[in-house]
Write a protein that holds these residues in place. Sequence first.
Motif, short mmCIF file in Angstrom:
data_model
loop_
_atom_site.label_atom_id
_atom_site.label_comp_id
_atom_site.label_asym_id
_atom_site.label_seq_id
_atom_site.Cartn_x
_atom_site.Cartn_y
_atom_site.Cartn_z
N TYR A 190 0.83 -1.21 0.00
CA TYR A 190 0.00 0.00 0.00
C TYR A 190 0.86 1.25 0.00
O TYR A 190 0.59 2.22 -0.70
CB TYR A 190 -0.92 -0.07 1.23
CG TYR A 190 -1.76 1.14 1.54
CD1 TYR A 190 -2.68 1.64 0.63
CD2 TYR A 190 -1.67 1.75 2.80
CE1 TYR A 190 -3.47 2.74 0.95
CE2 TYR A 190 -2.47 2.84 3.12
CZ TYR A 190 -3.37 3.33 2.19
OH TYR A 190 -4.15 4.42 2.52
N ARG B 4 -5.99 8.17 0.59
CA ARG B 4 -6.34 8.34 1.99
C ARG B 4 -7.85 8.16 2.20
O ARG B 4 -8.65 8.57 1.36
CB ARG B 4 -5.95 9.75 2.49
CG ARG B 4 -4.45 10.01 2.50
CD ARG B 4 -3.75 9.15 3.53
NE ARG B 4 -2.38 9.58 3.77
CZ ARG B 4 -1.33 9.20 3.05
NH1 ARG B 4 -1.51 8.41 2.02
NH2 ARG B 4 -0.11 9.61 3.34
N ASP B 5 -8.21 7.59 3.31
CA ASP B 5 -9.60 7.60 3.80
C ASP B 5 -10.61 7.19 2.73
O ASP B 5 -11.55 7.93 2.43
CB ASP B 5 -9.96 8.98 4.34
CG ASP B 5 -9.02 9.46 5.42
OD1 ASP B 5 -8.58 8.62 6.21
OD2 ASP B 5 -8.72 10.67 5.46
N ASP C 171 -5.81 2.49 -3.19
CA ASP C 171 -6.52 2.62 -1.92
C ASP C 171 -6.24 1.36 -1.10
O ASP C 171 -5.92 0.30 -1.64
CB ASP C 171 -8.02 2.77 -2.18
CG ASP C 171 -8.78 3.25 -0.95
OD1 ASP C 171 -8.13 3.63 0.04
OD2 ASP C 171 -10.03 3.23 -0.99
N LYS D 232 -5.26 0.12 3.35
CA LYS D 232 -5.08 0.53 4.74
C LYS D 232 -3.88 -0.20 5.35
O LYS D 232 -3.33 -1.13 4.74
CB LYS D 232 -6.33 0.22 5.57
CG LYS D 232 -6.65 -1.25 5.74
CD LYS D 232 -7.90 -1.44 6.59
CE LYS D 232 -8.24 -2.92 6.78
NZ LYS D 232 -9.45 -3.10 7.63
N GLU E 127 -0.78 -4.55 6.40
CA GLU E 127 -0.80 -3.63 5.27
C GLU E 127 -1.44 -4.30 4.04
O GLU E 127 -1.10 -5.42 3.69
CB GLU E 127 0.62 -3.16 4.93
CG GLU E 127 0.65 -2.15 3.80
CD GLU E 127 1.96 -1.39 3.71
OE1 GLU E 127 2.26 -0.88 2.61
OE2 GLU E 127 2.69 -1.30 4.72
#
Length: 378
Positions: A112, A175-176, A347, A349, A356
């Motif tokens: 990631y 992110r997010d 994308d 996390k 990961e």
Amino acid sequence: MRQAPSPNAFDPAAILDGIRRWVEIETPTEAPEQVNRLATMVAEGYRDLPATIERVAGHDGCGDHLVARSSWGRDAPGILILSHLDTVHPMGFIERLPFRVEADSAFGPGIYDMKGGAYLAYHAFRQLCADGGRSPLGITQLYVSDEEIGSPTSRALIEAEGRRAKYVLVTEPARDGGKIVTGRKGVGRFEVFIKGVPAHAGSRPQDGRSAIRELANVIQALEAMNDVARRVTVNVGVVKGGTRPNVIAEEAYAEVDLRVPTAADADEYVAKILNLKSRTEGVTVKVVGGLNRPPYEKGNAGAALYEHARTLAAEIGFELVDTFTGGGSDGNFTAPHTATLDGLGVDGKGAHTHYEQLYISSIEPRARLLHRLYQTLT
């Protein structure tokens, strides 16, 4: 006339297989021979493409950097792609976190952050060449070996290439839930050295001047600088001091992290930290350090680049939302002078953790977005 990519040009399974090959070569920053193994594999991937590879020898314990330049567009400012090949996971971590696929997630060290995104940029360039077309601007892909420790050996190269470019695209992870990054805090690092006077803590405490006690004063001063409203954070992350419990400490030490959203904040807080003074007679406080990544502020050019990418994403079929983050990247070095868009990677996390992962469903749309950015930026 630009050709449309073939239907299977962005097949997630095929792209994921390429990412897997990069992930399975472990590349801790502190293992330059491993980083160089991956650099060799990456360079080989350009052998049959209309591009040249420059390999910049590593130094100071870091691996080599790679600069891949398209054969066209070299006489004018073009597109710079920033990626890093190093990871934070130590050698052997792949035994704990082997590459594997579970539902929509693919796991592995650095998958990631950021081998997934680095590979997407490479694949998009490869597909651009396979389509038989040429982007309006030249494309330079820079792969560095030391981003995870602050890019000490690559910063000058990043800044030089960034100043030559018209646009900078950074393949750090999304992110997010897929958000693009249009701003990052600047990062400062400091060391605090305190020198007191030793003495026997039981029989002659009045003769001593405790460096640890003064360090407590310094820590309180630093903690008081935190300002949630201004998005300024100051963290004392490492402390050391003393020799024995019955000796008043002669020396103490601390390491400090500063995060600031604007250049004005950076000037103000760097000066505050460097000017910390001792509150105890006979004790000295010395602070060294400074800003090692300038703030990445959105600016007009960055905002226009984001709006362009948002339009392309909508055409592809997904919504691209931007965000501001406290973490630094190599985009911090280019944003002050060149339109920069960050978070263009996969994308997922769990960056830097034992879980990961990237989301396989993000591979195709984000590879297509990079491809369209290459095709449309002018």
